[in-house]
Design a protein around this motif. Structure first.
Motif, PDB file in Angstrom:
ATOM      1  N   ALA A  10      43.367  38.357  50.454  1.00 54.91           N
ATOM      2  CA  ALA A  10      43.705  36.933  50.356  1.00 54.91           C
ATOM      3  C   ALA A  10      42.943  36.270  49.218  1.00 54.91           C
ATOM      4  O   ALA A  10      43.492  35.432  48.487  1.00 54.91           O
ATOM      5  N   ARG A  11      41.669  36.645  49.033  1.00 55.42           N
ATOM      6  CA  ARG A  11      40.872  36.064  47.946  1.00 55.42           C
ATOM      7  C   ARG A  11      41.393  36.499  46.579  1.00 55.42           C
ATOM      8  O   ARG A  11      41.420  35.718  45.630  1.00 55.42           O
ATOM      9  N   ASP A  17      46.191  32.637  41.553  1.00 57.20           N
ATOM     10  CA  ASP A  17      46.860  31.339  41.440  1.00 57.20           C
ATOM     11  C   ASP A  17      46.132  30.381  40.506  1.00 57.20           C
ATOM     12  O   ASP A  17      46.629  29.302  40.215  1.00 57.20           O
ATOM     13  N   ASP A  18      44.946  30.759  40.053  1.00 56.74           N
ATOM     14  CA  ASP A  18      44.169  29.897  39.160  1.00 56.74           C
ATOM     15  C   ASP A  18      44.858  29.873  37.794  1.00 56.74           C
ATOM     16  O   ASP A  18      45.023  30.912  37.161  1.00 56.74           O
ATOM     17  N   PHE A  25      36.164  31.878  31.748  1.00 59.86           N
ATOM     18  CA  PHE A  25      35.085  32.203  32.667  1.00 59.86           C
ATOM     19  C   PHE A  25      33.927  32.782  31.864  1.00 59.86           C
ATOM     20  O   PHE A  25      34.094  33.736  31.117  1.00 59.86           O
ATOM     21  N   ARG A  26      32.765  32.198  32.005  1.00 61.25           N
ATOM     22  CA  ARG A  26      31.595  32.637  31.248  1.00 61.25           C
ATOM     23  C   ARG A  26      30.790  33.652  32.032  1.00 61.25           C
ATOM     24  O   ARG A  26      30.594  33.492  33.227  1.00 61.25           O
ATOM     25  N   SER A  27      30.334  34.670  31.343  1.00 58.35           N
ATOM     26  CA  SER A  27      29.437  35.637  31.966  1.00 58.35           C
ATOM     27  C   SER A  27      28.070  34.990  32.137  1.00 58.35           C
ATOM     28  O   SER A  27      27.691  34.118  31.349  1.00 58.35           O
ATOM     29  N   PRO A  28      27.337  35.427  33.127  1.00 56.81           N
ATOM     30  CA  PRO A  28      25.987  34.872  33.285  1.00 56.81           C
ATOM     31  C   PRO A  28      25.098  35.293  32.112  1.00 56.81           C
ATOM     32  O   PRO A  28      25.340  36.307  31.457  1.00 56.81           O
ATOM     33  N   GLU A  29      24.093  34.483  31.847  1.00 56.14           N
ATOM     34  CA  GLU A  29      23.138  34.823  30.790  1.00 56.14           C
ATOM     35  C   GLU A  29      22.434  36.137  31.137  1.00 56.14           C
ATOM     36  O   GLU A  29      22.232  36.444  32.304  1.00 56.14           O
ATOM     37  N   ALA A  30      22.059  36.872  30.107  1.00 57.86           N
ATOM     38  CA  ALA A  30      21.349  38.131  30.315  1.00 57.86           C
ATOM     39  C   ALA A  30      19.960  37.838  30.863  1.00 57.86           C
ATOM     40  O   ALA A  30      19.291  36.907  30.421  1.00 57.86           O
TER      41      ALA A  30
END
Length: 137
Positions: A10-11, A17-18, A25-30
């Protein structure tokens, strides 16, 4: 047989649907530990590991400086083709004794127009041709 639970499925469907493109979408900082690991890799006795460190987007300027004078051709080549290599290091690598390193400097998208012009006069026909090609892309 499925790999997802009903909740996970479901997720996944909801995420589809986004309407925003994935590129937003940004990756987290290293993390500091990842940067430390790259610095540790740069000290490995294995030249392939040092070359991997030079090619990492997490390689610091200090790591790239140290590896730019590495005795191994592959390591210096990895620094020469790293887009994050600072201009002063690219200038120094453009005078490397080995044409492979100089050729990678010419192919580096961060090479300045002045540096490419100098490499168009290199003693190696290969370096000259790469530099000439790079001037037009």
């Amino acid at each position: 047989m499925g790999f997802f639970t009903a909740e996970q499925l479901a997720r996944v469907r909801a995420a589809g649907d986004d309407p925003r493109p994935v590129s937003t979408f940004r990756s987290p900082e290293a993390s500091a530990s990842k940067r430390r690991r790259v610095a540790e890799m740069a000290t490995s006795p294995d030249p392939l590991v040092r070359a991997a460190a030079a090619g990492s987007s997490l390689a610091s300027t200090e790591v790239l400086q140290r590896l730019s004078v590495d005795p191994d051709l592959g390591v210096r080549s990895a620094v020469a083709r790293q887009p994050a290599t600072p201009p002063d290091l690219l200038d120094r690598l453009a005078t490397d004794a080995h044409e492979t390193v100089r050729g990678w400097v010419a192919a580096n998208p961060a090479a300045s127009p002045d540096l490419l012009a100098r490499l168009c006069d290199d003693s190696s026909p290969t370096v000259r041709s790469v530099a000439a090609w790079a001037q037009h892309w």
